[in-house]
Each structure stands twice: as C-alpha cells, then as structure tokens.
Scaffold this active site. Structure first.
Site, PDB file in Angstrom:
ATOM      1  N   SER B  47      13.923   3.517  17.311  1.00 55.39           N
ATOM      2  CA  SER B  47      15.282   3.404  18.115  1.00 55.39           C
ATOM      3  C   SER B  47      15.039   3.575  19.379  1.00 55.39           C
ATOM      4  O   SER B  47      14.123   4.161  20.229  1.00 55.39           O
ATOM      5  CB  SER B  47      16.169   4.567  17.542  1.00 55.39           C
ATOM      6  OG  SER B  47      15.629   6.134  18.188  1.00 55.39           O
ATOM      7  N   VAL B  49      16.264   4.764  22.537  1.00 56.05           N
ATOM      8  CA  VAL B  49      15.946   5.718  23.403  1.00 56.05           C
ATOM      9  C   VAL B  49      14.560   6.357  23.317  1.00 56.05           C
ATOM     10  O   VAL B  49      14.041   7.005  24.209  1.00 56.05           O
ATOM     11  CB  VAL B  49      17.235   6.581  23.328  1.00 56.05           C
ATOM     12  CG1 VAL B  49      17.015   7.920  24.258  1.00 56.05           C
ATOM     13  CG2 VAL B  49      18.495   5.920  23.739  1.00 56.05           C
ATOM     14  N   CYS B  50      14.382   6.613  22.026  1.00 56.52           N
ATOM     15  CA  CYS B  50      13.247   7.269  21.665  1.00 56.52           C
ATOM     16  C   CYS B  50      12.141   6.524  22.114  1.00 56.52           C
ATOM     17  O   CYS B  50      10.915   7.133  22.908  1.00 56.52           O
ATOM     18  CB  CYS B  50      12.880   7.350  20.073  1.00 56.52           C
ATOM     19  SG  CYS B  50      14.174   7.894  19.216  1.00 56.52           S
ATOM     20  N   GLY B  51      12.118   5.225  21.944  1.00 56.29           N
ATOM     21  CA  GLY B  51      10.859   4.376  22.502  1.00 56.29           C
ATOM     22  C   GLY B  51      10.792   4.501  24.086  1.00 56.29           C
ATOM     23  O   GLY B  51       9.584   4.773  24.621  1.00 56.29           O
ATOM     24  N   LEU B  54       9.313   8.432  24.710  1.00 55.95           N
ATOM     25  CA  LEU B  54       7.948   8.241  24.543  1.00 55.95           C
ATOM     26  C   LEU B  54       7.098   7.527  25.222  1.00 55.95           C
ATOM     27  O   LEU B  54       6.005   7.702  25.473  1.00 55.95           O
ATOM     28  CB  LEU B  54       7.788   8.106  22.892  1.00 55.95           C
ATOM     29  CG  LEU B  54       8.232   9.104  21.873  1.00 55.95           C
ATOM     30  CD1 LEU B  54       7.949   8.790  20.417  1.00 55.95           C
ATOM     31  CD2 LEU B  54       8.093  10.545  22.269  1.00 55.95           C
TER      32      LEU B  54
END
Lengths: 187, 164
Positions: B47, B49-51, B54
C-alpha cells in the site's frame, strides 16, 4: 500513547539555502525534494503557480532529499545541481533544478551522467568541472546534511513540504488548497 | 489480556514473540536482547504510504545502526508476500509475518485495527532490556517519518551514558 511534536522543521532557513522570493516574506515554504522523484516533478508544476498567486508574500526554499535506494541517479543529479550553483550562482542552480525536472525522463534511467552534464552546460556551468565534482563526491556531504536535517524534521517521503516550519500533510496537488494552507500560515 | 486497540505505553515490558521472517525461518524479539529494537507495525505490504514509510527507513538504516538499533517491520501479510515486497523495494531489514493466528502480536501491542483486519501504523522503540521506551500511533493515512524514532534512540543513548 506518548508522543513528541512530530513534523517540525528543525533546521531553520539560512543564507546557505537555495531560496526564491523575498528574504523577509511572511510565508516560507520549504520543500525537501528528490530530483529523480516523479511526485517532485509533479510538484514542480504546482509550486511556481502557487508562487505566482502569493507573489511577494512567500519565499520558497529547496533542500535535497535524494532517496538513493529507489532513485539511483538522484544523488548525482543533486550533486550536479550544487556544482552548477558553485559555478553559476543561484540563478544557475534554479535553472539546473528546473531543467532536471523538465528533462527527468531523459536521465532518470541513464547508465551514466551524460545527459545530466549536458543540462549542466545549458544551466551555465562547465560540464567538465561538474564531472570532476561528481567523481570526487565534492558536494555529497552537503547533500547528506540536507537529507539528515529533513529526517530530523519528520520528512516522510518526497516531496515533503514545511509551511512556516510545520510539516504540511495536506494536498499539494491542488493549487487552491496549497495556496489556502499557505495563506492560513501567514502571521 | 491487554486491549487489542490501545497502544502499549513507554515503561511497559515488550511482550516477547516469535514470528516467521521467511517461509522457513523465524525471529524472536528476545533474539535482540542487549540491543535496542525498532518495531514498525504497518497495515499492508504494497500500500502506497507503507511503501514510502519503509522506503524512508531503508534509506536511513545506517542512522539507526549508529545507535546499535535494529529495525523490524511487522504486518499481517504472509512471509511470501513480505518476500516479494521486500525484493521489489530492495529492503535491507526483516519483515515479520503476524499472519497466523492473524494479528496476534499486533493485538498484544495494542495496535490491531479489528474493523480493517490489519495492524495500525505504529512505532515502538524497545531498549536492550526489553522495555518499551517510546511508542507512537500515527493516523493510518499519515506516514510518521523517522524523527520520533531518532529522538527516542538518542534519549536511550543518553540514559545509558548516565548509567555508565
């Protein structure tokens, strides 16, 4: 839940920064950007329109935030822009900044710096000097300082904008929304 | 049993866990004893934002390592999914699969979002003795950045310095 104040610009704007607009403007927009980032390229289409709307009431500062794991040419682009600034002054820097975004698809996947060097020439610098600055990583430390100042301020991707020192988590893709947020920050 | 949706605060002993890190290997929190650990819970692999979140941590791993801290990502995705995500994003830190029973560790840390069936976007800094020193729950759509983590690690360092 414990929390500290997240998303606050920790490194104040100084004369060392690349800045457009009046020094004493009531609104300061700081962008942490990556010259190889497609979203930053998109923002490059928005910021000048925002600046036209706000005129002398705002100044714009660009700081480097190259995400080198995902954008392998971003660091060299940033270093080249600094080399151009050293040779051709702030006007040269902004010209290079604009050229790199406008021609991003031509150098983003390139195996060498040839296209970046051509753009440096167009921005008013000697490409041989830029090439040697890239070889010696002359501006790498300076760019890393920009990067870490961003990390410490809560930069969470590129582009990240700070309006008068507070991270802007709103929508920068709309000129109207962006202008409204900037105006709201004016003292 | 702690409330699965109230984040564990600073000062709490961090619940130990063992989770798959690849389809045939596991990792336990206690493996890190003696060193600070950063736990980054996030909703899902891939997803956007997570990418970004991280990806940012991936860029500054060396800063975390300066404090001898290790970073671990945790979501309810399976280890196969983590493997694909990690290789596409070239992540240089482990992703743990809180997959079976689903979200068990996220619940223990009070960062499970039952209505979504995923972990929240939450950060923990745990010291070498296994005590939570800082925790932060971010609005799920907002990437929290790394400033809070670095401040917490610095506070740990100065605390350790004061003890020595």
């Amino acid at each position: 839940m414990t929390t500290t104040q997240q998303g606050t610009l920790r490194s104040p704007v100084t004369e060392q920064d690349h800045m457009l607009g009046p020094v004493g403007a009531p609104i300061t927009l700081v962008e942490y950007g990556d010259l190889q980032c497609p979203h930053c390229r998109r923002a490059h289409g928005v910021v000048p329109r925002v600046m036209r709307r706000l005129g002398d009431r705002m100044r714009f500062v660009f700081r480097h935030f190259p995400l080198t794991e995902s954008h392998p040419n971003a660091l060299h682009a940033a270093e080249a822009a600094e080399s151009v600034a050293a040779q051709a002054g702030e006007k040269g820097f902004w010209k290079m900044h604009d050229l790199l975004y406008e021609h991003q698809p031509e150098w983003e996947d390139a195996p060498d710096d040839a296209r970046i060097l051509e753009l440096a020439r167009e921005a008013g610098a000697d490409p041989d000097v830029v090439a040697s600055d890239l070889d010696s990583a002359r501006y790498e430390e300076q760019i890393k300082e920009n990067f870490m100042s961003g990390v410490r301020s809560g930069v969470n991707g590129t582009p990240t904008f700070f309006i008068n020192g507070r991270r802007f988590d709103g929508d920068w893709t709309s000129v109207d929304t962006f202008v409204a947020a900037l105006e709201a920050a004016a003292p | 049993m702690p409330d699965p949706s109230t984040i564990l605060p600073a000062g709490t002993p961090a619940p130990d866990f063992t989770l798959p890190v690849t389809p045939d290997q596991t990792l336990s929190l206690s493996d890190f004893r003696g060193r600070p650990v950063i736990l980054a819970f996030y909703p899902n692999d891939f997803s956007p934002v997570c990418g970004d979140q991280l990806g940012l941590y991936n860029e500054i791993l060396s800063e975390f390592h300066k404090h001898h801290a290790e970073l671990v990502g945790i979501s309810v995705d399976s280890s196969w999914c983590h493997g694909a995500f990690s290789s596409i994003r070239k992540l240089h830190f482990p992703l743990l699969a809180d997959f079976e029973p689903k979200g068990a560790v996220s619940r223990q840390y009070g960062v499970y979002r039952g209505h979504e069936g995923t972990a929240a976007r939450a950060l923990f800094v745990i010291d070498g003795d296994g005590i939570i020193r800082w925790s932060y729950l971010s609005p799920v759509g907002v990437n929290p950045g790394a400033d809070g983590i670095l401040e917490a690690l610095e506070a740990l360092d100065s605390h350790a310095g004061a003890k020595a």
